[in-house]
Design a protein around this motif. Structure first.
Motif, PDB file in Angstrom:
ATOM      1  N   ILE A  64      -8.287  11.137   4.433  1.00  0.00           N
ATOM      2  CA  ILE A  64      -9.181  10.397   3.537  1.00  0.00           C
ATOM      3  C   ILE A  64      -8.468   9.193   2.924  1.00  0.00           C
ATOM      4  O   ILE A  64      -9.011   8.082   2.882  1.00  0.00           O
ATOM      5  N   ILE A  65      -7.246   9.409   2.450  1.00  0.00           N
ATOM      6  CA  ILE A  65      -6.477   8.311   1.844  1.00  0.00           C
ATOM      7  C   ILE A  65      -6.170   7.233   2.883  1.00  0.00           C
ATOM      8  O   ILE A  65      -6.251   6.029   2.600  1.00  0.00           O
ATOM      9  N   THR A  66      -5.816   7.647   4.102  1.00  0.00           N
ATOM     10  CA  THR A  66      -5.517   6.682   5.166  1.00  0.00           C
ATOM     11  C   THR A  66      -6.732   5.829   5.488  1.00  0.00           C
ATOM     12  O   THR A  66      -6.620   4.595   5.623  1.00  0.00           O
TER      13      THR A  66
ATOM     14  N   LYS B 155       0.827  -1.209   0.000  1.00  0.00           N
ATOM     15  CA  LYS B 155       0.000   0.000   0.000  1.00  0.00           C
ATOM     16  C   LYS B 155       0.865   1.264   0.000  1.00  0.00           C
ATOM     17  O   LYS B 155       0.629   2.191  -0.784  1.00  0.00           O
TER      18      LYS B 155
ATOM     19  N   PHE C 142      -9.179   5.071   3.558  1.00  0.00           N
ATOM     20  CA  PHE C 142      -9.396   4.165   2.431  1.00  0.00           C
ATOM     21  C   PHE C 142      -8.479   2.944   2.518  1.00  0.00           C
ATOM     22  O   PHE C 142      -8.894   1.814   2.238  1.00  0.00           O
ATOM     23  N   TYR C 143      -7.223   3.158   2.930  1.00  0.00           N
ATOM     24  CA  TYR C 143      -6.245   2.069   2.946  1.00  0.00           C
ATOM     25  C   TYR C 143      -6.347   1.165   4.178  1.00  0.00           C
ATOM     26  O   TYR C 143      -6.074  -0.033   4.097  1.00  0.00           O
TER      27      TYR C 143
ATOM     28  N   LYS D 193      -9.018   0.710   6.447  1.00  0.00           N
ATOM     29  CA  LYS D 193     -10.324   0.351   7.025  1.00  0.00           C
ATOM     30  C   LYS D 193     -10.514  -1.151   7.215  1.00  0.00           C
ATOM     31  O   LYS D 193     -11.321  -1.580   8.040  1.00  0.00           O
TER      32      LYS D 193
END
Length: 682
Positions: free
Chosen positions: A208-210, A10, A212-213, A215
């Motif tokens: 937001i990106i964190t 990731k 998404f990665y 969750k």
């Protein structure tokens, strides 16, 4: 093993994606003012760029790896948990209550370390005393670390954009300076850009990106891998790190395009930063083309009439003990002056001084940083590969203009509007016989305006005039070297002084204000008794920008220089090729000083003067003579360009004589520096 691999894929994937986007953006910035018609250029930029980014992502993942590999419950068992906590508390106390090396260059690094250690202490203590929260706490910390990686990747991308937009290159020695001198640089950023809105947006995007990665990552904290699994995965990861290091070094050798922008874009910014941090100087013999030492010395003796024993400068006329004031102007490109074709009337005072003094219309700076200009004007030597001598260790008691003026009975002083610890200026000038007068020397009522780089130019000029008045009372001639700061981002200056409003923060505003301050300085100096017995020199330290398609774009090194002394210096325009290192020997010639010279710089009015100009970046060493530019690069690379109609055209046929002169200059000065031979012989 699963959480290690998952996290790595990731992070690396995101880093490579951002790196590709950055390269595309940099390609289309105005400063990258060249097209790339060759398909191979795009191949190198993006394919090799992706490989470089992958290698850097593997190496930089080490912090995440350390966190994940040490996740276990064993370290909390008695007595190890208590012992570890005590050690961490002792270390925190040391950082908080004792002076450490991190305090020497500002408080930011020290504060960050203390904050990090406080977080670790709290985290460890909670996990030690409250086992029930360990699972959720670790998942939360995992999310925070992931967020920091994402934020750091985006932050580096934005920083590279800003750095490229100003310098036209990836990170280099300048970026290393920016890391070390955190107070000035972070203050400069705060004053130059809308930092709070910009980084607030970065934080939001990173969150937001964190989310998404991570969750679906909670399942990785149900159990931990055993020692054997961790050992195997660690050995594999260690092998990947070693392979990445070798691959980065190999790809560095592929940065061999004639277009410097291609080389810069295919590289990785963090790797460039690491190289700059590790190599502040380069060994000439190891990296550059050489000629036999005996021949190099013969060339230097023929060109300068000196080498180890110095050149005897014997003037037949009596010495004139006039005061000398050298004003080094921050980032003043020749293209800003009306005398060089600028139609905006940005510098009316400098243009007037050019009419009334000796004006050099074809003078070149030796480098692209302030410290390089200070080196050229103080030591009068060609640049050496790596950092300027101003910033290196063990550079006290050198043969310099300050030493000569001291020897002639002058009071010798260096004025700087900022804090002179920056760029090691205080250590260098104080170690070479100058009295250093910087921002710390100004009383509160002497400061009318200041930004992060220092007090405005008017304030340091006013301070200099007060000091010169005191010097006059001592009935000794004085040599004052003044370094300005206002023509520097964020380009802020006192309100109401010039036409541009303060909040515009433009380069043109900085130029106009600096010129305004110079005009005020001269007008005020005329009212003082020492003015009529003073020679003024105005010269840029370097240009505002030296980026370009070529290794060394000449127009990025041409700077204005003026020697002004009404009634003593007759107005004259000098069109022949002159180097920044020749300026002070020329002034000494006008004063008819006799001395034994170890300068490479020469009096341009001497019948023995040979026009040439050494010009360099940190690694590229250029030598301009007639219409030919020789460029020496690491790995013994040699290139020649012809300077035709203000453009550089590559020539495959090397002029052997000029090449040998270039090598002799850089080879001998590097040897003198390495052997401490520039130091004054007692």
């Amino acid at each position: 093993m699963a959480k290690l691999l998952n996290s790595f894929l990731k992070i690396s994937g995101f880093y490579i994606l951002v790196g590709a986007i950055v390269r595309i953006i940099l390609l289309f910035l105005p400063i990258t003012n060249n097209s790339f018609p060759e398909i191979s250029d795009y191949f190198k930029i993006f394919l090799l760029g992706i490989v470089n980014d992958l290698c850097v992502s593997i190496i930089s993942f080490v912090f995440f790896w350390l966190y994940l590999i040490f996740l276990s419950d064993r370290k909390f068992k008695s007595p190890w948990g208590s012992i570890i906590l005590i050690i961490m508390l002792c270390l925190l106390g040391y950082l908080m209550f004792f002076h450490t090396i991190f305090d020497d260059y500002g408080k930011l690094v020290s504060k960050l370390l203390i904050a990090f250690l406080i977080i670790k202490v709290i985290s460890f203590a909670l996990l030690l005393f409250f086992p029930v929260i360990r699972k959720s706490w670790r998942y939360s910390m995992y999310c925070i670390i992931f967020f920091l990686y994402v934020y750091f990747i985006i932050f580096i991308a934005v920083s590279e954009f800003l750095f490229w937009n100003e310098f036209g290159v990836r990170y280099n020695f300048i970026a290393v300076d920016y890391l070390i001198y955190t107070n000035e640089v972070i203050g400069n950023i705060l004053e130059s850009y809308p930092v709070i809105p910009m980084f607030s947006v970065l934080v939001l995007i990173s969150i937001i990106i964190t989310i998404f990665y991570v969750k679906k990552s909670k399942k990785y904290f149900n159990e931990f891998s055993g020692f054997k699994t961790k050992l195997i995965s660690s050995l594999i990861y260690l092998g990947l790190i070693i392979g990445s290091i070798y691959l980065l070094k190999y790809n560095q050798e592929q940065e061999n395009s004639e277009n410097e922008f291609v080389n810069e874009l295919q590289s990785n910014g963090l790797f460039r930063f690491y190289n700059a941090f590790m190599d502040s100087s380069l060994n000439y013999d190891k990296f550059y083309a050489k000629i036999p030492e005996k021949k190099a010395i013969q060339i230097i003796e023929h060109e300068y009439g000196m080498f180890k024993d110095g050149e005897i400068i014997k003037d037949t006329l009596p010495e004139i003990k006039k005061n000398v004031v050298l004003v080094t102007i921050e980032s003043m490109s020749s293209s800003f002056l009306n005398h060089f074709g600028n139609k905006k009337n940005l510098t009316p005072n400098l243009d007037k001084l050019a009419n009334d003094g000796i004006f050099f219309s074809n003078l070149y700076a030796t480098g692209n940083r302030t410290v390089r200009g200070l080196e050229a004007l103080t030591l009068c030597i060609p640049p050496s590969p790596g950092e300027s001598l101003v910033k290196r260790k063990n550079t006290n008691n050198l043969f310099s203009t300050g030493y000569l003026f001291n020897k002639k009975g002058y009071t010798v002083q260096f004025f700087y509007g900022g804090y002179s610890y920056f760029d090691n200026m205080k250590t260098f000038f104080k170690g070479n016989g100058y009295q250093v007068i910087d921002r710390n020397s100004l009383a509160p009522n002497e400061i009318t305006f200041a930004n992060i780089w220092g007090v405005c130019d008017e304030d340091i000029f006013n301070k200099a005039i007060k000091v010169f008045d005191e010097n006059k009372k001592k009935r000794k001639p004085f040599f004052g070297h003044i370094m300005t700061v206002s023509n520097h981002r964020p380009f802020t200056y006192p309100e109401g002084k010039i036409g541009n409003p303060e909040n515009e923060k433009t380069r043109e505003g900085g130029i106009i204000y600096t010129d305004y301050a110079i005009g005020g300085f001269i007008n005020e100096a005329r009212k003082h008794s020492w003015f009529s017995n003073t020679v003024f020199i105005f010269v840029a330290d370097h240009c505002a920008s030296s980026a370009g398609k070529e290794d060394i774009p000449l127009e990025g090194y041409r700077i204005p220089a003026i020697i002004y002394s009404p009634g003593f210096i007759q107005p004259e325009k000098i069109t022949k090729l002159v180097s920044q290192i020749d300026l002070m020997p020329t002034v000494l010639g006008k004063l008819h000083f006799s001395y034994t010279s170890f300068f490479y710089g020469q009096d341009i009015f001497s019948s023995k003067y040979i026009p040439r100009a050494p010009i360099a970046t940190y690694q590229k060493l250029g030598y301009l003579k007639k219409d030919i530019v020789i460029v020496l690069s690491p790995k013994q690379k040699i290139e020649q360009y012809n300077f035709i109609q203000n453009k550089l055209e590559k020539n495959k046929h090397i002029d052997k004589n000029i090449l040998e002169e270039a090598i002799a200059n850089y080879q001998t000065i590097s040897h003198l520096i390495e052997n401490n031979s520039l130091k004054i012989k007692k």
